[in-house]
Scaffold this motif. Structure first.
Motif, PDB file in Angstrom:
ATOM      1  N   VAL A  60       0.823  -1.213   0.000  1.00  0.00           N
ATOM      2  CA  VAL A  60       0.000   0.000   0.000  1.00  0.00           C
ATOM      3  C   VAL A  60       0.857   1.264   0.000  1.00  0.00           C
ATOM      4  CG1 VAL A  60      -0.261   0.019   2.522  1.00  0.00           C
ATOM      5  CG2 VAL A  60      -1.966   1.158   1.082  1.00  0.00           C
ATOM      6  N   LEU A  61       1.941   1.275   0.746  1.00  0.00           N
ATOM      7  CA  LEU A  61       2.781   2.473   0.781  1.00  0.00           C
ATOM      8  C   LEU A  61       3.534   2.686  -0.526  1.00  0.00           C
ATOM      9  CD1 LEU A  61       3.930   4.916   2.174  1.00  0.00           C
ATOM     10  CD2 LEU A  61       5.598   3.445   3.326  1.00  0.00           C
ATOM     11  N   LEU A  63       2.652   1.782  -3.498  1.00  0.00           N
ATOM     12  CA  LEU A  63       1.660   2.195  -4.497  1.00  0.00           C
ATOM     13  C   LEU A  63       1.216   3.629  -4.261  1.00  0.00           C
ATOM     14  CD1 LEU A  63      -0.510  -1.044  -4.736  1.00  0.00           C
ATOM     15  CD2 LEU A  63       1.055  -0.135  -6.471  1.00  0.00           C
ATOM     16  N   TRP A  64       0.983   4.003  -3.013  1.00  0.00           N
ATOM     17  CA  TRP A  64       0.593   5.379  -2.692  1.00  0.00           C
ATOM     18  C   TRP A  64       1.696   6.347  -3.095  1.00  0.00           C
ATOM     19  CZ3 TRP A  64       2.960   8.828   0.694  1.00  0.00           C
ATOM     20  CH2 TRP A  64       2.236   9.995   0.978  1.00  0.00           C
ATOM     21  N   TRP A  65       2.941   6.003  -2.803  1.00  0.00           N
ATOM     22  CA  TRP A  65       4.074   6.869  -3.139  1.00  0.00           C
ATOM     23  C   TRP A  65       4.198   7.005  -4.655  1.00  0.00           C
ATOM     24  CZ3 TRP A  65       8.586   5.821  -5.863  1.00  0.00           C
ATOM     25  CH2 TRP A  65       9.567   6.811  -5.797  1.00  0.00           C
ATOM     26  N   TRP A  66       4.017   5.903  -5.382  1.00  0.00           N
ATOM     27  CA  TRP A  66       4.126   5.941  -6.839  1.00  0.00           C
ATOM     28  C   TRP A  66       3.038   6.817  -7.442  1.00  0.00           C
ATOM     29  CZ3 TRP A  66       1.012   3.933 -10.870  1.00  0.00           C
ATOM     30  CH2 TRP A  66       1.620   3.972 -12.143  1.00  0.00           C
ATOM     31  N   LEU A  67       1.826   6.703  -6.920  1.00  0.00           N
ATOM     32  CA  LEU A  67       0.717   7.512  -7.441  1.00  0.00           C
ATOM     33  C   LEU A  67       0.892   8.987  -7.119  1.00  0.00           C
ATOM     34  CD1 LEU A  67      -2.307   5.182  -6.593  1.00  0.00           C
ATOM     35  CD2 LEU A  67      -1.400   5.709  -8.875  1.00  0.00           C
ATOM     36  N   ARG A  68       1.464   9.269  -5.938  1.00  0.00           N
ATOM     37  CA  ARG A  68       1.665  10.668  -5.536  1.00  0.00           C
ATOM     38  C   ARG A  68       2.940  11.273  -6.101  1.00  0.00           C
ATOM     39  NH1 ARG A  68      -0.947  12.402  -0.892  1.00  0.00           N
ATOM     40  NH2 ARG A  68       0.061  14.378  -1.412  1.00  0.00           N
ATOM     41  N   LYS A  70       6.065  11.184  -5.032  1.00  0.00           N
ATOM     42  CA  LYS A  70       6.873  11.863  -4.022  1.00  0.00           C
ATOM     43  C   LYS A  70       8.353  11.773  -4.396  1.00  0.00           C
ATOM     44  CE  LYS A  70       3.609  12.977  -1.069  1.00  0.00           C
ATOM     45  NZ  LYS A  70       3.341  14.341  -0.650  1.00  0.00           N
ATOM     46  N   ASP A  78       8.163   2.215   5.274  1.00  0.00           N
ATOM     47  CA  ASP A  78       7.899   1.012   4.499  1.00  0.00           C
ATOM     48  C   ASP A  78       8.329  -0.237   5.268  1.00  0.00           C
ATOM     49  OD1 ASP A  78       7.094  -0.282   1.978  1.00  0.00           O
ATOM     50  OD2 ASP A  78       9.205  -0.805   1.841  1.00  0.00           O
ATOM     51  N   ALA A 122       4.523   7.676   7.496  1.00  0.00           N
ATOM     52  CA  ALA A 122       4.210   7.785   6.069  1.00  0.00           C
ATOM     53  C   ALA A 122       3.131   8.812   5.767  1.00  0.00           C
ATOM     54  CB  ALA A 122       3.777   6.413   5.536  1.00  0.00           C
ATOM     55  N   PHE A 123       2.135   8.925   6.632  1.00  0.00           N
ATOM     56  CA  PHE A 123       0.927   9.663   6.255  1.00  0.00           C
ATOM     57  C   PHE A 123       0.578  10.852   7.145  1.00  0.00           C
ATOM     58  CE2 PHE A 123       0.222   5.238   4.823  1.00  0.00           C
ATOM     59  CZ  PHE A 123       0.183   5.479   3.455  1.00  0.00           C
TER      60      PHE A 123
END
Length: 199
Positions: A60-61, A63-68, A70, A78, A122-123
């Motif tokens: 999840v982390l 994927l979130w980082w890739w979409l955002r 960063k 992670d 992370a968030f």
């Protein structure tokens, strides 16, 4: 006259290597559970749900980082967010949950501390005060612990011999998970927030 820069020895980023190693171990354990389910230690313990939820939890982390998009990947977060899934699978594979009396209790405390700390790093914005960061940790950790216990009940506890002791065990697990989340909140708040008075 120009001065020549002396190259500095490259410091090993052990956290990055540890995070990658733990993630590889997680997927190796998941693959082994698919190929040899009888040896996985999770047969009869919601194995199908674990084989779905655990890779999602481990990815999840990233994927979130890739979409955002960063700039810097949060390797410590992670690692912390991958460790719970990996340690749980490894503990089941080694049959520690059924052979070591204190193992299950320790895991609910330690793994919830790891997961909550990773989520905070992370968030959660670093601008939050220490008290607010701690309350966020409690909110996430307690909610996640409740969701986990409900998931265990629905997927296998209600039809297993564990049902006889499920109430007491669930209360203990919720308490230990909440305490682990509280510890994570206090530690992360102590070392990452700028002030205990700035909100």
């Amino acid at each position: 006259m120009t001065t020549m820069a002396i190259p500095q020895p490259r410091r090993t980023n052990w956290i990055r290597y540890a995070a990658v190693a733990v993630k590889l171990l997680l997927f190796a354990l998941l693959l082994a559970a698919l190929i040899w389910p009888d040896l996985s230690g999770i047969k009869g313990k919601a194995s199908t749900a674990r084989l779905i939820v655990y890779p999602v939890g481990g990815m999840v982390l990233p994927l979130w980082w890739w979409l955002r998009r960063k700039d810097r990947f949060p390797w410590p977060a992670d690692l912390l967010m991958t460790l719970p899934w990996t340690i749980d699978l490894l503990g089941n594979r080694l049959n520690l949950f059924d052979t070591v009396n204190w193992w299950d209790d320790a895991m609910h405390f330690v793994l919830w501390a790891f997961l909550t700390a990773g989520v905070l790093l992370a968030f959660v914005p670093r601008t939050l005060s220490r008290p607010v960061t701690t309350f966020v940790a409690l909110g996430f950790g307690t909610t996640a612990a409740v969701v986990w216990e409900v998931g265990e009940y629905v997927t296998f506890v209600r039809t297993s011999p564990e049902l006889q002791t499920a109430y007491t065990d669930t209360l203990g697990d919720l308490t230990l998970g909440t305490l682990g989340a509280l510890l994570a909140g206090l530690v992360v708040a102590r070392f990452t927030t700028p002030s205990s008075f700035n909100v």
